[in-house]
Scaffold this motif. Structure first.
Motif, PDB file in Angstrom:
ATOM      1  N   MET A  71       0.852  -1.458   0.061  1.00 32.31           N
ATOM      2  CA  MET A  71      -0.049  -0.048  -0.144  1.00 32.31           C
ATOM      3  C   MET A  71       0.940   1.143   0.044  1.00 32.31           C
ATOM      4  O   MET A  71       1.838   1.295   0.770  1.00 32.31           O
ATOM      5  CB  MET A  71      -1.039  -0.051   1.243  1.00 32.31           C
ATOM      6  CG  MET A  71      -2.259   0.587   1.064  1.00 32.31           C
ATOM      7  SD  MET A  71      -3.086   0.129  -0.743  1.00 32.31           S
ATOM      8  CE  MET A  71      -4.638   0.158  -0.307  1.00 32.31           C
ATOM      9  N   PRO A  72       0.583   2.204  -0.721  1.00 28.48           N
ATOM     10  CA  PRO A  72       1.250   3.262  -0.930  1.00 28.48           C
ATOM     11  C   PRO A  72       1.281   4.366   0.380  1.00 28.48           C
ATOM     12  O   PRO A  72       0.354   4.124   1.095  1.00 28.48           O
ATOM     13  CB  PRO A  72       0.764   4.064  -2.074  1.00 28.48           C
ATOM     14  CG  PRO A  72      -0.681   3.913  -2.186  1.00 28.48           C
ATOM     15  CD  PRO A  72      -0.619   2.519  -1.817  1.00 28.48           C
ATOM     16  N   THR A  73       2.004   5.079   0.498  1.00 28.98           N
ATOM     17  CA  THR A  73       2.277   5.994   1.727  1.00 28.98           C
ATOM     18  C   THR A  73       1.203   6.980   1.348  1.00 28.98           C
ATOM     19  O   THR A  73       0.760   7.321   0.342  1.00 28.98           O
ATOM     20  CB  THR A  73       3.618   6.660   1.981  1.00 28.98           C
ATOM     21  OG1 THR A  73       3.845   7.405   0.982  1.00 28.98           O
ATOM     22  CG2 THR A  73       4.581   5.617   2.373  1.00 28.98           C
ATOM     23  N   GLY A  74       0.626   7.775   2.513  1.00 30.34           N
ATOM     24  CA  GLY A  74      -0.308   8.960   2.182  1.00 30.34           C
ATOM     25  C   GLY A  74       0.753  10.151   1.568  1.00 30.34           C
ATOM     26  O   GLY A  74       1.687  10.015   1.620  1.00 30.34           O
ATOM     27  N   PRO A  75      -0.204  11.066   0.842  1.00 33.53           N
ATOM     28  CA  PRO A  75       0.496  12.141   0.038  1.00 33.53           C
ATOM     29  C   PRO A  75       1.187  12.825   1.441  1.00 33.53           C
ATOM     30  O   PRO A  75       0.859  13.185   2.286  1.00 33.53           O
ATOM     31  CB  PRO A  75      -0.625  12.784  -0.621  1.00 33.53           C
ATOM     32  CG  PRO A  75      -1.817  12.454   0.255  1.00 33.53           C
ATOM     33  CD  PRO A  75      -1.511  11.033   0.919  1.00 33.53           C
ATOM     34  N   THR A  76       2.502  13.349   0.887  1.00 30.25           N
ATOM     35  CA  THR A  76       3.344  14.440   1.738  1.00 30.25           C
ATOM     36  C   THR A  76       2.699  15.855   1.356  1.00 30.25           C
ATOM     37  O   THR A  76       1.782  15.950   0.321  1.00 30.25           O
ATOM     38  CB  THR A  76       4.912  14.192   1.029  1.00 30.25           C
ATOM     39  OG1 THR A  76       4.830  14.615  -0.358  1.00 30.25           O
ATOM     40  CG2 THR A  76       5.197  12.899   1.409  1.00 30.25           C
ATOM     41  N   ALA A  77       3.341  16.904   1.747  1.00 26.67           N
ATOM     42  CA  ALA A  77       2.882  18.084   1.529  1.00 26.67           C
ATOM     43  C   ALA A  77       3.063  18.608  -0.222  1.00 26.67           C
ATOM     44  O   ALA A  77       2.081  19.297  -0.610  1.00 26.67           O
ATOM     45  CB  ALA A  77       3.659  19.087   2.318  1.00 26.67           C
ATOM     46  N   ASP A  78       3.927  17.925  -0.747  1.00 29.14           N
ATOM     47  CA  ASP A  78       4.012  18.164  -2.190  1.00 29.14           C
ATOM     48  C   ASP A  78       3.229  17.220  -2.872  1.00 29.14           C
ATOM     49  O   ASP A  78       3.345  17.652  -4.520  1.00 29.14           O
ATOM     50  CB  ASP A  78       5.559  18.355  -2.489  1.00 29.14           C
ATOM     51  CG  ASP A  78       6.154  16.709  -2.530  1.00 29.14           C
ATOM     52  OD1 ASP A  78       5.699  16.089  -1.993  1.00 29.14           O
ATOM     53  OD2 ASP A  78       7.316  16.758  -2.909  1.00 29.14           O
TER      54      ASP A  78
ATOM     55  N   GLY B  70      -2.749   7.018 -19.907  1.00 26.67           N
ATOM     56  CA  GLY B  70      -2.607   8.406 -19.841  1.00 26.67           C
ATOM     57  C   GLY B  70      -1.768   8.991 -18.674  1.00 26.67           C
ATOM     58  O   GLY B  70      -1.933  10.134 -18.281  1.00 26.67           O
ATOM     59  N   TYR B  71      -0.766   8.419 -18.409  1.00 24.47           N
ATOM     60  CA  TYR B  71       0.195   8.671 -17.460  1.00 24.47           C
ATOM     61  C   TYR B  71       1.699   8.831 -18.047  1.00 24.47           C
ATOM     62  O   TYR B  71       2.021   8.343 -18.957  1.00 24.47           O
ATOM     63  CB  TYR B  71       0.596   7.373 -16.312  1.00 24.47           C
ATOM     64  CG  TYR B  71      -0.637   7.034 -15.544  1.00 24.47           C
ATOM     65  CD1 TYR B  71      -0.931   8.014 -14.254  1.00 24.47           C
ATOM     66  CD2 TYR B  71      -1.494   6.164 -15.901  1.00 24.47           C
ATOM     67  CE1 TYR B  71      -1.911   7.515 -13.627  1.00 24.47           C
ATOM     68  CE2 TYR B  71      -2.772   5.960 -15.155  1.00 24.47           C
ATOM     69  CZ  TYR B  71      -2.824   6.816 -13.970  1.00 24.47           C
ATOM     70  OH  TYR B  71      -4.066   6.477 -12.965  1.00 24.47           O
TER      71      TYR B  71
ATOM     72  N   MET C 218      -1.362  -0.502 -10.163  1.00 26.36           N
ATOM     73  CA  MET C 218      -2.503   0.181 -10.948  1.00 26.36           C
ATOM     74  C   MET C 218      -3.518   0.506  -9.615  1.00 26.36           C
ATOM     75  O   MET C 218      -4.187   1.680  -9.939  1.00 26.36           O
ATOM     76  CB  MET C 218      -3.164  -0.899 -11.785  1.00 26.36           C
ATOM     77  CG  MET C 218      -2.227  -1.346 -12.908  1.00 26.36           C
ATOM     78  SD  MET C 218      -1.493  -0.222 -13.581  1.00 26.36           S
ATOM     79  CE  MET C 218      -2.681   0.648 -14.558  1.00 26.36           C
ATOM     80  N   ALA C 219      -3.764  -0.257  -8.595  1.00 24.63           N
ATOM     81  CA  ALA C 219      -4.564   0.372  -7.662  1.00 24.63           C
ATOM     82  C   ALA C 219      -4.032   1.691  -6.946  1.00 24.63           C
ATOM     83  O   ALA C 219      -4.805   2.537  -6.752  1.00 24.63           O
ATOM     84  CB  ALA C 219      -4.752  -0.845  -6.409  1.00 24.63           C
ATOM     85  N   ALA C 220      -2.840   1.781  -6.845  1.00 28.66           N
ATOM     86  CA  ALA C 220      -2.184   2.938  -6.083  1.00 28.66           C
ATOM     87  C   ALA C 220      -2.514   4.126  -7.036  1.00 28.66           C
ATOM     88  O   ALA C 220      -2.741   5.103  -6.780  1.00 28.66           O
ATOM     89  CB  ALA C 220      -0.878   2.762  -5.824  1.00 28.66           C
ATOM     90  N   LEU C 221      -2.417   3.895  -8.472  1.00 27.41           N
ATOM     91  CA  LEU C 221      -2.400   5.004  -9.580  1.00 27.41           C
ATOM     92  C   LEU C 221      -3.929   5.482  -9.576  1.00 27.41           C
ATOM     93  O   LEU C 221      -4.227   6.519  -9.618  1.00 27.41           O
ATOM     94  CB  LEU C 221      -2.278   4.450 -10.781  1.00 27.41           C
ATOM     95  CG  LEU C 221      -0.569   4.222 -10.951  1.00 27.41           C
ATOM     96  CD1 LEU C 221      -0.310   3.727 -12.370  1.00 27.41           C
ATOM     97  CD2 LEU C 221       0.050   5.480 -10.854  1.00 27.41           C
ATOM     98  N   ASP C 222      -4.866   4.681  -9.342  1.00 28.00           N
ATOM     99  CA  ASP C 222      -6.315   4.706  -9.095  1.00 28.00           C
ATOM    100  C   ASP C 222      -6.628   5.801  -7.927  1.00 28.00           C
ATOM    101  O   ASP C 222      -7.509   6.517  -8.011  1.00 28.00           O
ATOM    102  CB  ASP C 222      -7.286   3.486  -9.010  1.00 28.00           C
ATOM    103  CG  ASP C 222      -7.223   2.794 -10.367  1.00 28.00           C
ATOM    104  OD1 ASP C 222      -6.954   3.499 -11.420  1.00 28.00           O
ATOM    105  OD2 ASP C 222      -7.664   1.688 -10.526  1.00 28.00           O
TER     106      ASP C 222
END
Length: 77
Positions: free
Chosen positions: A1-8, A58-59, A27-31
């Motif tokens: 599972m990806p980390t949550g978004p950082t400030a940037d 489209g990436y 693909m799930a992380a990109l979604d």
């Protein structure tokens, strides 16, 4: 599972820790990306087959290599 978004607006997914094929997780992380966010994929090799899939969906991506670690920054094109 990806980390949550950082400030940037960057999320990171280290696929070196995934047991088995990581394509579904990628693909799930990109979604899950919101507009303007970037997914940084960390891998132990350059994931060249993934590039064509990303382009078709489209990436855009930028790849950096640091020693034996590959970092692929993926954003909506």
């Amino acid at each position: 599972m990806p980390t949550g978004p950082t400030a940037d607006g960057t999320r990171e997914l280290d696929v070196r820790t995934i047991d088995g094929e990581p394509f579904g997780e990628i693909m799930a992380a990109l979604d899950e990306l919101d507009g303007g966010e970037t997914l940084v994929l960390v891998n132990s090799f350059e994931p060249e087959p993934l590039y064509a899939v990303l382009a078709r969906q489209g990436y855009a991506h930028e790849t950096e290599r640091a020693g034996d670690e590959w970092r692929v920054s993926i954003t909506k094109a």
